[in-house]
Motif scaffolding. Structure first.
Motif, PDB file in Angstrom:
ATOM      1  N   PRO A 160      28.594  33.714  46.779  1.00 43.01           N
ATOM      2  CA  PRO A 160      30.055  33.805  46.609  1.00 43.01           C
ATOM      3  C   PRO A 160      30.617  35.207  46.489  1.00 43.01           C
ATOM      4  CG  PRO A 160      28.979  32.953  44.635  1.00 43.01           C
ATOM      5  CD  PRO A 160      27.945  32.978  45.704  1.00 43.01           C
ATOM      6  N   GLU A 161      29.853  36.144  45.952  1.00 44.19           N
ATOM      7  CA  GLU A 161      30.375  37.494  45.772  1.00 44.19           C
ATOM      8  C   GLU A 161      29.628  38.511  46.615  1.00 44.19           C
ATOM      9  OE1 GLU A 161      30.378  38.202  41.571  1.00 44.19           O
ATOM     10  OE2 GLU A 161      31.919  36.679  41.188  1.00 44.19           O
ATOM     11  N   GLY A 162      28.836  38.044  47.528  1.00 39.33           N
ATOM     12  CA  GLY A 162      28.134  38.943  48.437  1.00 39.33           C
ATOM     13  C   GLY A 162      26.947  39.630  47.821  1.00 39.33           C
ATOM     14  N   SER A 163      26.494  39.121  46.675  1.00 34.66           N
ATOM     15  CA  SER A 163      25.318  39.706  46.049  1.00 34.66           C
ATOM     16  C   SER A 163      24.308  38.592  45.757  1.00 34.66           C
ATOM     17  CB  SER A 163      25.698  40.459  44.778  1.00 34.66           C
ATOM     18  OG  SER A 163      24.548  40.982  44.137  1.00 34.66           O
ATOM     19  N   VAL A 164      24.349  38.035  44.558  1.00 30.53           N
ATOM     20  CA  VAL A 164      23.424  36.964  44.172  1.00 30.53           C
ATOM     21  C   VAL A 164      23.624  35.741  45.067  1.00 30.53           C
ATOM     22  CG1 VAL A 164      22.881  35.330  42.326  1.00 30.53           C
ATOM     23  CG2 VAL A 164      23.266  37.755  41.795  1.00 30.53           C
ATOM     24  N   SER A 165      22.509  35.091  45.379  1.00 27.78           N
ATOM     25  CA  SER A 165      22.577  33.864  46.170  1.00 27.78           C
ATOM     26  C   SER A 165      21.834  32.750  45.443  1.00 27.78           C
ATOM     27  CB  SER A 165      21.964  34.090  47.548  1.00 27.78           C
ATOM     28  OG  SER A 165      21.935  32.884  48.299  1.00 27.78           O
ATOM     29  N   THR A 166      22.293  31.537  45.663  1.00 31.93           N
ATOM     30  CA  THR A 166      21.649  30.356  45.099  1.00 31.93           C
ATOM     31  C   THR A 166      21.346  29.375  46.210  1.00 31.93           C
ATOM     32  OG1 THR A 166      22.917  30.609  43.047  1.00 31.93           O
ATOM     33  CG2 THR A 166      21.795  28.515  43.392  1.00 31.93           C
ATOM     34  N   LEU A 167      20.106  28.947  46.278  1.00 37.40           N
ATOM     35  CA  LEU A 167      19.690  27.890  47.193  1.00 37.40           C
ATOM     36  C   LEU A 167      19.669  26.594  46.404  1.00 37.40           C
ATOM     37  CD1 LEU A 167      18.546  27.053  49.994  1.00 37.40           C
ATOM     38  CD2 LEU A 167      16.265  27.484  49.056  1.00 37.40           C
ATOM     39  N   LYS A 168      20.354  25.599  46.907  1.00 40.54           N
ATOM     40  CA  LYS A 168      20.503  24.335  46.203  1.00 40.54           C
ATOM     41  C   LYS A 168      19.846  23.225  47.013  1.00 40.54           C
ATOM     42  CE  LYS A 168      24.916  26.056  44.473  1.00 40.54           C
ATOM     43  NZ  LYS A 168      26.277  25.712  44.015  1.00 40.54           N
ATOM     44  N   ILE A 169      19.042  22.422  46.359  1.00 42.87           N
ATOM     45  CA  ILE A 169      18.380  21.321  47.024  1.00 42.87           C
ATOM     46  C   ILE A 169      18.707  20.038  46.265  1.00 42.87           C
ATOM     47  CG2 ILE A 169      16.228  20.409  47.963  1.00 42.87           C
ATOM     48  CD1 ILE A 169      15.013  23.193  47.613  1.00 42.87           C
ATOM     49  N   GLN A 170      19.321  19.103  46.966  1.00 42.01           N
ATOM     50  CA  GLN A 170      19.672  17.817  46.363  1.00 42.01           C
ATOM     51  C   GLN A 170      18.608  16.786  46.678  1.00 42.01           C
ATOM     52  OE1 GLN A 170      23.475  17.255  48.367  1.00 42.01           O
ATOM     53  NE2 GLN A 170      24.580  17.926  46.545  1.00 42.01           N
ATOM     54  N   ARG A 171      18.488  15.788  45.791  1.00 46.24           N
ATOM     55  CA  ARG A 171      17.603  14.638  46.040  1.00 46.24           C
ATOM     56  C   ARG A 171      16.244  15.115  46.560  1.00 46.24           C
ATOM     57  NH1 ARG A 171      22.202  13.898  48.582  1.00 46.24           N
ATOM     58  NH2 ARG A 171      21.227  13.841  50.659  1.00 46.24           N
ATOM     59  N   THR A 172      15.598  15.963  45.771  1.00 39.02           N
ATOM     60  CA  THR A 172      14.353  16.572  46.228  1.00 39.02           C
ATOM     61  C   THR A 172      13.311  15.529  46.637  1.00 39.02           C
ATOM     62  OG1 THR A 172      13.653  16.738  43.922  1.00 39.02           O
ATOM     63  CG2 THR A 172      14.589  18.713  44.938  1.00 39.02           C
ATOM     64  N   GLU A 173      12.521  15.912  47.615  1.00 38.57           N
ATOM     65  CA  GLU A 173      11.427  15.076  48.123  1.00 38.57           C
ATOM     66  C   GLU A 173      10.119  15.848  47.977  1.00 38.57           C
ATOM     67  OE1 GLU A 173      12.432  14.155  52.135  1.00 38.57           O
ATOM     68  OE2 GLU A 173      14.206  12.969  51.585  1.00 38.57           O
ATOM     69  N   ARG A 174       8.998  15.118  47.979  1.00 37.16           N
ATOM     70  CA  ARG A 174       7.702  15.769  47.808  1.00 37.16           C
ATOM     71  C   ARG A 174       7.454  16.790  48.908  1.00 37.16           C
ATOM     72  NH1 ARG A 174       6.572  10.500  45.999  1.00 37.16           N
ATOM     73  NH2 ARG A 174       6.233  10.491  43.744  1.00 37.16           N
ATOM     74  N   GLY A 175       7.976  16.536  50.082  1.00 35.53           N
ATOM     75  CA  GLY A 175       7.822  17.453  51.204  1.00 35.53           C
ATOM     76  C   GLY A 175       8.575  18.759  51.047  1.00 35.53           C
ATOM     77  N   ASP A 176       9.437  18.840  50.033  1.00 38.64           N
ATOM     78  CA  ASP A 176      10.156  20.100  49.774  1.00 38.64           C
ATOM     79  C   ASP A 176       9.286  21.086  49.011  1.00 38.64           C
ATOM     80  OD1 ASP A 176      13.217  18.273  48.997  1.00 38.64           O
ATOM     81  OD2 ASP A 176      12.377  18.892  50.936  1.00 38.64           O
ATOM     82  N   SER A 177       8.154  20.641  48.517  1.00 40.82           N
ATOM     83  CA  SER A 177       7.264  21.521  47.761  1.00 40.82           C
ATOM     84  C   SER A 177       6.796  22.674  48.643  1.00 40.82           C
ATOM     85  CB  SER A 177       6.055  20.744  47.237  1.00 40.82           C
ATOM     86  OG  SER A 177       6.457  19.739  46.331  1.00 40.82           O
ATOM     87  N   ALA A 178       7.022  23.883  48.175  1.00 42.16           N
ATOM     88  CA  ALA A 178       6.694  25.091  48.943  1.00 42.16           C
ATOM     89  C   ALA A 178       7.052  26.294  48.080  1.00 42.16           C
ATOM     90  CB  ALA A 178       7.469  25.137  50.259  1.00 42.16           C
ATOM     91  N   VAL A 179       6.766  27.481  48.606  1.00 46.88           N
ATOM     92  CA  VAL A 179       7.268  28.707  47.993  1.00 46.88           C
ATOM     93  C   VAL A 179       8.532  29.106  48.739  1.00 46.88           C
ATOM     94  CG1 VAL A 179       6.832  31.126  47.497  1.00 46.88           C
ATOM     95  CG2 VAL A 179       4.981  29.454  47.271  1.00 46.88           C
ATOM     96  N   TYR A 180       9.601  29.286  48.010  1.00 48.33           N
ATOM     97  CA  TYR A 180      10.880  29.681  48.603  1.00 48.33           C
ATOM     98  C   TYR A 180      11.054  31.185  48.395  1.00 48.33           C
ATOM     99  CZ  TYR A 180      11.835  24.831  49.405  1.00 48.33           C
ATOM    100  OH  TYR A 180      11.758  23.542  49.879  1.00 48.33           O
ATOM    101  N   LEU A 181      11.162  31.882  49.523  1.00 50.13           N
ATOM    102  CA  LEU A 181      11.248  33.336  49.507  1.00 50.13           C
ATOM    103  C   LEU A 181      12.671  33.783  49.811  1.00 50.13           C
ATOM    104  CD1 LEU A 181       8.078  34.124  51.653  1.00 50.13           C
ATOM    105  CD2 LEU A 181       8.281  34.303  49.169  1.00 50.13           C
TER     106      LEU A 181
END
Lengths: 114, 114
Positions: free
Chosen positions: B70-91
């Motif tokens: 929102p302010e061009g600096s910090v970012s947030t990745l949002k994941i809804q209704r997580t699934e087992r296949g979402d398991s990973a390292v997020y870079l």
């Protein structure tokens, strides 16, 4: 579409010997090419890049890479390997006409034995 | 100076839950990227921000994934209704601009969905 292939999952060399880690790429336009290294429990670190100009690019820690347009390759090299070079190496490509998105290979584990 | 930071370093959640992953880029870097890395694979592009706007979100796998800056600096990745296949390292990575320059990576957030 853009893609990267690192044909070797693992490369083993003796300390003091030259090393090569292979990378081939595919892009629609002209490529930006990168090598990154990942040490255990640490983030990816930039090693070197090819943007334009000389086909032989020199980077950090004595590494270099040669851009070969006809063979669509960007192999990583070092004249004399060190045990401390043991790590996971990733090649990445970005289409010069498409800002932002980089495509990475699946990585090559380099092991340098004393 | 300070590098890219990501919080939390580890996140364990249950299937169906909502998670947020945070990235603090290097100060002054206008470009910010999110990648996902599964075991034995290279980073997979998710989304690229230039300033506050998502310039390329073509890597987001489905509409359960969303990211903001929102302010061009910090970012947030949002994941809804997580699934087992979402398991990973997020870079998360940042760069001075989006054009032809190397990316600086954070240490990643390891997401485990049970």
């Amino acid at each position: 579409a853009q893609s990267v292939a690192q044909p070797e999952d693992q490369v083993n060399v003796a300390e003091g010997n030259p090393l090569t880690v292979k990378c081939t790429y595919s892009v629609s336009g002209n490529p930006y090419l990168f090598w990154y290294v990942q040490y255990p429990n640490r983030g990816l670190q930039f090693l070197l890049k090819y943007i334009t100009g000389d086909n032989l690019v020199k980077g950090s820690y004595g590494f270099e890479a040669e851009f070969n347009k006809s063979q669509t390759s960007f192999h990583l090299k070092k004249p004399s390997a060190l045990v401390s070079d043991s790590a996971l190496y990733f090649c990445a490509v970005r289409d010069m006409g498409r800002a932002g998105k980089s495509t990475f290979g699946d990585g090559t584990t380099l092991t340098v034995k004393p | 100076g300070a590098g890219v930071s990501q919080t939390p370093s580890n996140k364990v959640t249950e299937k169906g839950k909502y998670v947020e992953l945070r990235c603090d880029p290097i100060s002054g870097h206008t470009a910010l990227y999110w990648y996902r890395q599964s075991l034995g694979q290279g980073p997979e592009f998710l989304i690229y921000f230039q300033g506050t706007g998502a310039a390329d979100d073509s890597g987001l796998p489905n509409d359960r994934f969303f990211a903001v800056r929102p302010e061009g600096s910090v970012s947030t990745l949002k994941i809804q209704r997580t699934e087992r296949g979402d398991s990973a390292v997020y870079l998360c990575a940042s760069s001075l601009t989006g054009e032809g320059v190397e990316q600086f990576f954070g240490p990643g957030t390891r997401l485990t969905v049970l």
